[in-house]
Design a protein around this motif. Sequence first.
Motif, PDB file in Angstrom:
ATOM      1  N   TYR A 166      -7.306  -9.439  -3.116  1.00 55.39           N
ATOM      2  CA  TYR A 166      -7.489  -9.792  -4.516  1.00 55.39           C
ATOM      3  C   TYR A 166      -8.235  -8.700  -5.266  1.00 55.39           C
ATOM      4  O   TYR A 166      -9.299  -8.257  -4.840  1.00 55.39           O
ATOM      5  CB  TYR A 166      -8.261 -11.104  -4.651  1.00 55.39           C
ATOM      6  CG  TYR A 166      -7.775 -12.213  -3.747  1.00 55.39           C
ATOM      7  CD1 TYR A 166      -6.421 -12.503  -3.626  1.00 55.39           C
ATOM      8  CD2 TYR A 166      -8.692 -12.960  -3.002  1.00 55.39           C
ATOM      9  CE1 TYR A 166      -5.993 -13.525  -2.793  1.00 55.39           C
ATOM     10  CE2 TYR A 166      -8.270 -13.986  -2.178  1.00 55.39           C
ATOM     11  CZ  TYR A 166      -6.913 -14.262  -2.068  1.00 55.39           C
ATOM     12  OH  TYR A 166      -6.484 -15.264  -1.242  1.00 55.39           O
ATOM     13  N   ASP A 167      -7.673  -8.297  -6.382  1.00 58.61           N
ATOM     14  CA  ASP A 167      -8.337  -7.319  -7.240  1.00 58.61           C
ATOM     15  C   ASP A 167      -9.082  -8.077  -8.329  1.00 58.61           C
ATOM     16  O   ASP A 167      -8.635  -8.196  -9.468  1.00 58.61           O
ATOM     17  CB  ASP A 167      -7.294  -6.370  -7.853  1.00 58.61           C
ATOM     18  CG  ASP A 167      -7.936  -5.301  -8.726  1.00 58.61           C
ATOM     19  OD1 ASP A 167      -9.159  -5.110  -8.612  1.00 58.61           O
ATOM     20  OD2 ASP A 167      -7.207  -4.686  -9.527  1.00 58.61           O
ATOM     21  N   ILE A 168     -10.230  -8.628  -7.952  1.00 64.32           N
ATOM     22  CA  ILE A 168     -10.996  -9.452  -8.882  1.00 64.32           C
ATOM     23  C   ILE A 168     -12.388  -8.881  -9.061  1.00 64.32           C
ATOM     24  O   ILE A 168     -12.887  -8.132  -8.224  1.00 64.32           O
ATOM     25  CB  ILE A 168     -11.072 -10.926  -8.421  1.00 64.32           C
ATOM     26  CG1 ILE A 168     -11.665 -11.024  -7.021  1.00 64.32           C
ATOM     27  CG2 ILE A 168      -9.699 -11.561  -8.464  1.00 64.32           C
ATOM     28  CD1 ILE A 168     -11.810 -12.458  -6.518  1.00 64.32           C
ATOM     29  N   GLY A 169     -13.032  -9.262 -10.184  1.00 65.85           N
ATOM     30  CA  GLY A 169     -14.335  -8.718 -10.528  1.00 65.85           C
ATOM     31  C   GLY A 169     -15.459  -9.307  -9.702  1.00 65.85           C
ATOM     32  O   GLY A 169     -15.278 -10.228  -8.906  1.00 65.85           O
ATOM     33  N   TYR A 179     -18.702 -13.173 -15.148  1.00 69.20           N
ATOM     34  CA  TYR A 179     -18.928 -11.813 -14.698  1.00 69.20           C
ATOM     35  C   TYR A 179     -20.407 -11.497 -14.760  1.00 69.20           C
ATOM     36  O   TYR A 179     -21.174 -12.094 -15.513  1.00 69.20           O
ATOM     37  CB  TYR A 179     -18.194 -10.833 -15.617  1.00 69.20           C
ATOM     38  CG  TYR A 179     -16.721 -10.743 -15.336  1.00 69.20           C
ATOM     39  CD1 TYR A 179     -16.251 -10.137 -14.187  1.00 69.20           C
ATOM     40  CD2 TYR A 179     -15.807 -11.281 -16.244  1.00 69.20           C
ATOM     41  CE1 TYR A 179     -14.893 -10.069 -13.931  1.00 69.20           C
ATOM     42  CE2 TYR A 179     -14.453 -11.208 -15.986  1.00 69.20           C
ATOM     43  CZ  TYR A 179     -13.994 -10.596 -14.841  1.00 69.20           C
ATOM     44  OH  TYR A 179     -12.661 -10.533 -14.595  1.00 69.20           O
ATOM     45  N   ASN A 222     -12.297 -17.629  -9.600  1.00 68.02           N
ATOM     46  CA  ASN A 222     -10.960 -17.131  -9.291  1.00 68.02           C
ATOM     47  C   ASN A 222     -10.767 -16.967  -7.789  1.00 68.02           C
ATOM     48  O   ASN A 222      -9.662 -17.206  -7.273  1.00 68.02           O
ATOM     49  CB  ASN A 222     -10.724 -15.797  -9.996  1.00 68.02           C
ATOM     50  CG  ASN A 222     -10.473 -15.970 -11.482  1.00 68.02           C
ATOM     51  OD1 ASN A 222     -10.296 -17.076 -11.966  1.00 68.02           O
ATOM     52  ND2 ASN A 222     -10.462 -14.861 -12.209  1.00 68.02           N
ATOM     53  N   GLU A 227      -7.299 -11.980 -15.221  1.00 70.53           N
ATOM     54  CA  GLU A 227      -7.453 -11.562 -13.829  1.00 70.53           C
ATOM     55  C   GLU A 227      -6.750 -12.529 -12.875  1.00 70.53           C
ATOM     56  O   GLU A 227      -6.019 -12.121 -11.957  1.00 70.53           O
ATOM     57  CB  GLU A 227      -8.938 -11.487 -13.507  1.00 70.53           C
ATOM     58  CG  GLU A 227      -9.283 -11.183 -12.069  1.00 70.53           C
ATOM     59  CD  GLU A 227     -10.783 -11.242 -11.835  1.00 70.53           C
ATOM     60  OE1 GLU A 227     -11.438 -10.205 -12.029  1.00 70.53           O
ATOM     61  OE2 GLU A 227     -11.292 -12.327 -11.473  1.00 70.53           O
ATOM     62  N   ARG A 265      -2.857 -12.452 -13.070  1.00 72.21           N
ATOM     63  CA  ARG A 265      -2.342 -11.219 -12.458  1.00 72.21           C
ATOM     64  C   ARG A 265      -2.290 -11.350 -10.940  1.00 72.21           C
ATOM     65  O   ARG A 265      -1.270 -11.039 -10.308  1.00 72.21           O
ATOM     66  CB  ARG A 265      -3.233 -10.047 -12.861  1.00 72.21           C
ATOM     67  CG  ARG A 265      -2.762  -8.709 -12.310  1.00 72.21           C
ATOM     68  CD  ARG A 265      -3.773  -7.606 -12.594  1.00 72.21           C
ATOM     69  NE  ARG A 265      -5.015  -7.826 -11.882  1.00 72.21           N
ATOM     70  CZ  ARG A 265      -6.229  -7.766 -12.438  1.00 72.21           C
ATOM     71  NH1 ARG A 265      -6.374  -7.501 -13.722  1.00 72.21           N
ATOM     72  NH2 ARG A 265      -7.308  -7.985 -11.700  1.00 72.21           N
ATOM     73  N   GLU A 266      -3.377 -11.853 -10.347  1.00 71.37           N
ATOM     74  CA  GLU A 266      -3.439 -11.945  -8.897  1.00 71.37           C
ATOM     75  C   GLU A 266      -2.537 -13.047  -8.349  1.00 71.37           C
ATOM     76  O   GLU A 266      -1.935 -12.893  -7.284  1.00 71.37           O
ATOM     77  CB  GLU A 266      -4.887 -12.167  -8.460  1.00 71.37           C
ATOM     78  CG  GLU A 266      -5.814 -11.022  -8.830  1.00 71.37           C
ATOM     79  CD  GLU A 266      -5.294  -9.681  -8.350  1.00 71.37           C
ATOM     80  OE1 GLU A 266      -5.033  -9.542  -7.136  1.00 71.37           O
ATOM     81  OE2 GLU A 266      -5.139  -8.769  -9.190  1.00 71.37           O
ATOM     82  N   LEU A 317     -11.093 -12.926 -19.922  1.00 67.70           N
ATOM     83  CA  LEU A 317     -10.975 -11.893 -18.896  1.00 67.70           C
ATOM     84  C   LEU A 317     -10.688 -12.510 -17.532  1.00 67.70           C
ATOM     85  O   LEU A 317      -9.899 -11.973 -16.743  1.00 67.70           O
ATOM     86  CB  LEU A 317     -12.262 -11.067 -18.849  1.00 67.70           C
ATOM     87  CG  LEU A 317     -12.670 -10.383 -20.153  1.00 67.70           C
ATOM     88  CD1 LEU A 317     -14.018  -9.701 -20.001  1.00 67.70           C
ATOM     89  CD2 LEU A 317     -11.607  -9.387 -20.584  1.00 67.70           C
ATOM     90  N   LEU A 318     -11.309 -13.640 -17.256  1.00 74.17           N
ATOM     91  CA  LEU A 318     -11.075 -14.322 -15.985  1.00 74.17           C
ATOM     92  C   LEU A 318      -9.648 -14.849 -15.896  1.00 74.17           C
ATOM     93  O   LEU A 318      -9.003 -14.771 -14.834  1.00 74.17           O
ATOM     94  CB  LEU A 318     -12.072 -15.468 -15.818  1.00 74.17           C
ATOM     95  CG  LEU A 318     -13.507 -15.062 -15.517  1.00 74.17           C
ATOM     96  CD1 LEU A 318     -14.457 -16.233 -15.725  1.00 74.17           C
ATOM     97  CD2 LEU A 318     -13.617 -14.511 -14.100  1.00 74.17           C
ATOM     98  N   GLY A 342      -1.970 -10.790 -18.088  1.00 75.54           N
ATOM     99  CA  GLY A 342      -2.239 -10.615 -16.663  1.00 75.54           C
ATOM    100  C   GLY A 342      -0.963 -10.551 -15.844  1.00 75.54           C
ATOM    101  O   GLY A 342      -0.812  -9.703 -14.959  1.00 75.54           O
TER     102      GLY A 342
END
Length: 315
Positions: A301-304, A314, A281, A118, A121-122, A114-115, A146
């Motif tokens: 940044y659209d990060i968790g 996470y 990230n 993410e 993508r960014e 998942l990381l 991503g």
Amino acid sequence: MEVLAAIGTGHGTISRKRQLFLLPPAMRFQFNPSISINPSPQFQSLLQLQLSTNQTLTVVPALGGGGIDNETERSSPLEVKKEIQRCYQLVHRLGRGALYLGSSRVQPVHPHYLLALELSREVAKMLDCTTWTGAGPGLMDAVTRGALQAKKPVGGFKIGKEAGEWTSSNFHPYLPPDTYFTCRFFSARKHGLVDAIVRNDPSERTAIVALPGGIGTADEIFEILALIQLERIGSKFPVPFVLLNYDGYYTKLLEFIEVCEHWGTVATGEVASLWTVCNSNFEALEYLAEFYGICESKRNYDIGKYVNQGTGSYI
């Protein structure tokens, strides 16, 4: 791939003339060399026949589209050269960008998957570049997904066998076939991956991102480090190298480098000058943003959420 030898022309009764053919994966059978065969010219291009010591003609499946793992081809440097040329052509067409190295074994439910998704993508959005991977499963798949979410170009160099699984097909499950190439030779694949991050113009934004991985990932990490160290990477401008130390994954490796420094086999601070170790990230994105002078307004940044600063996990 198993290949036995046989003597035959492929045009009639078996004779003393050697002829090579290729066989589709669904067709595998044995012949007695005393029989007569008369395949069509089209079928001849689908078979590979050689002579076995027990005089049994064996036809075996082979990978197509550049994925034939044939030891006889390894004797010809021209075969490797052809693959390198095709890798370079693919990079030229899709454009250079961010190269990701990482494990092919990590499952989609793993936090590192998942990381990786993410992060890619960014990075693709921020650097507005092509994303390059080994086009395989695991973290490579996460990175590919991503980048596609960011609606940016994706390219890859597959290999006939990924760690832990045989690749029965050269085809990627969802990437367009003109965006990746299946290599027979690891050397050609590495040439392609390295060429994907070369910067010959200051406007180009490329990067090397090393995610958690095993032997293959470590091999690629240190080969690229050596190329940078010896100034043989072929890039006129510096290329940022990020080592993602999610959950302390590479801590023991970093300790080993300290041991090397202690014994004098590596100069103190030498490796640290070649890459940047990031634990999350956010750290990686900030480093790349600083490297390329990305203004603050574009660092959305659209990060968790994370447990705390400095960890990749996470909540």
